[in-house]
Design a protein around this motif. Structure first.
Motif, short mmCIF file in Angstrom:
data_model
loop_
_atom_site.label_atom_id
_atom_site.label_comp_id
_atom_site.label_asym_id
_atom_site.label_seq_id
_atom_site.Cartn_x
_atom_site.Cartn_y
_atom_site.Cartn_z
N ILE A 149 0.80 -1.26 0.06
CA ILE A 149 0.05 0.19 0.14
C ILE A 149 0.94 1.26 0.05
O ILE A 149 0.45 2.24 -0.74
CB ILE A 149 -0.91 0.04 1.02
N TYR A 150 2.10 1.16 0.82
CA TYR A 150 2.86 2.30 0.76
C TYR A 150 3.49 2.75 -0.68
O TYR A 150 3.41 3.62 -1.05
CB TYR A 150 4.02 2.00 2.08
N GLY A 151 3.85 1.48 -1.24
CA GLY A 151 4.30 1.80 -2.59
C GLY A 151 3.20 2.38 -3.44
O GLY A 151 3.92 3.13 -4.27
N LYS A 152 2.10 1.79 -3.53
CA LYS A 152 0.95 2.48 -4.29
C LYS A 152 0.76 3.97 -4.13
O LYS A 152 0.56 4.61 -4.78
CB LYS A 152 -0.16 1.70 -3.91
N MET A 153 1.05 4.07 -2.51
CA MET A 153 0.81 5.79 -2.28
C MET A 153 1.63 6.56 -2.80
O MET A 153 1.47 7.53 -3.27
CB MET A 153 0.51 5.97 -0.77
N ARG A 154 3.02 5.96 -2.86
CA ARG A 154 4.14 6.86 -3.31
C ARG A 154 3.75 7.00 -4.88
O ARG A 154 4.53 7.95 -5.58
CB ARG A 154 5.49 6.07 -3.15
N ARG A 155 3.11 6.12 -5.62
CA ARG A 155 2.75 6.17 -7.08
C ARG A 155 1.40 6.71 -7.15
O ARG A 155 0.95 6.88 -8.34
CB ARG A 155 2.73 4.95 -7.55
N LYS A 156 0.82 7.50 -6.07
CA LYS A 156 -0.40 8.08 -6.04
C LYS A 156 -1.78 7.39 -6.34
O LYS A 156 -2.57 8.02 -6.99
CB LYS A 156 -0.23 9.54 -7.06
N LYS A 157 -1.67 6.21 -5.79
CA LYS A 157 -2.77 5.32 -6.17
C LYS A 157 -3.94 5.47 -5.09
O LYS A 157 -4.74 4.90 -5.40
CB LYS A 157 -2.37 3.77 -6.34
N LEU B 238 -8.77 2.63 2.46
CA LEU B 238 -8.08 3.08 1.48
C LEU B 238 -9.01 3.97 0.66
O LEU B 238 -9.91 3.73 0.43
CB LEU B 238 -7.66 1.90 0.62
N ALA B 239 -8.27 5.25 0.60
CA ALA B 239 -9.08 6.24 -0.23
C ALA B 239 -8.65 6.20 -1.79
O ALA B 239 -7.53 5.96 -1.99
CB ALA B 239 -8.87 7.54 0.30
N ASP B 240 -9.55 6.38 -2.57
CA ASP B 240 -9.27 6.45 -4.08
C ASP B 240 -8.51 7.58 -4.35
O ASP B 240 -8.25 8.49 -3.34
CB ASP B 240 -10.44 6.60 -4.75
#
Length: 150
Positions: free
Chosen positions: A15-23, A42-44
């Motif tokens: 999830i952290y990796g996805k957040m770094r990619r603005k997911k 998790l927010a869109d």
């Protein structure tokens, strides 16, 4: 596993990796039982370019997590145009929400495991803590995020 025996769900670093990619705009994490930290909400992804737009999203998060007395670990993606330089600031921040009126046992387990979950977020340098709704303040947090970017 931490020295206290607390484990981190393997999905959390993902999830952290996805957040770094603005997911995702934000993510919250909670304890499942007393030994496992798991994803909660998790927010869109939301594109915010101004502080006002970003504050709307932050306040959605704030309303969700402060409606109960349960602590949470939070990642929030601050994204807004700075006042002075007119550049878009994008910063992930860790927020530790531990309300004053939480049960003492909850406070203790969340506080003692905070450093352990933060190890799942390498490179994260902005951290906040709030114990009541007044401390969970967008403008105060955003000002600090902007100040650290100078």
């Amino acid at each position: 596993m931490s020295s206290s025996g607390v484990e981190i769900d393997p999905e959390i670093p993902v999830i952290y990796g996805k957040m770094r990619r603005k997911k995702h705009k934000f993510a919250t994490f909670k304890f499942q039982g007393k030994k496992l930290i798991v994803p909660d909400m998790l927010a869109d992804p939301v594109v915010t370019e101004t502080r006002d737009q970003d504050m709307v999203e932050f306040n959605k998060l704030k309303d969700m997590v402060t409606e109960s007395n349960d602590p949470r670990y939070i990642l929030y993606d601050f994204s807004f145009e700075t006042c002075k330089e007119r550049t878009v600031l994008k910063t992930l921040a860790f927020i530790f929400w531990c309300p004053d009126n939480s049960k003492i046992g909850q406070k203790m387990i969340y506080q003692s495991s905070k450093e352990h979950i933060k190890k799942s977020f390498p490179g994260l340098s902005v951290e906040f803590q709030a114990c009541n709704k007044e401390e969970f303040d967008y403008n105060e947090f955003a000002d600090e995020v902007e100040h650290r970017q100078k």
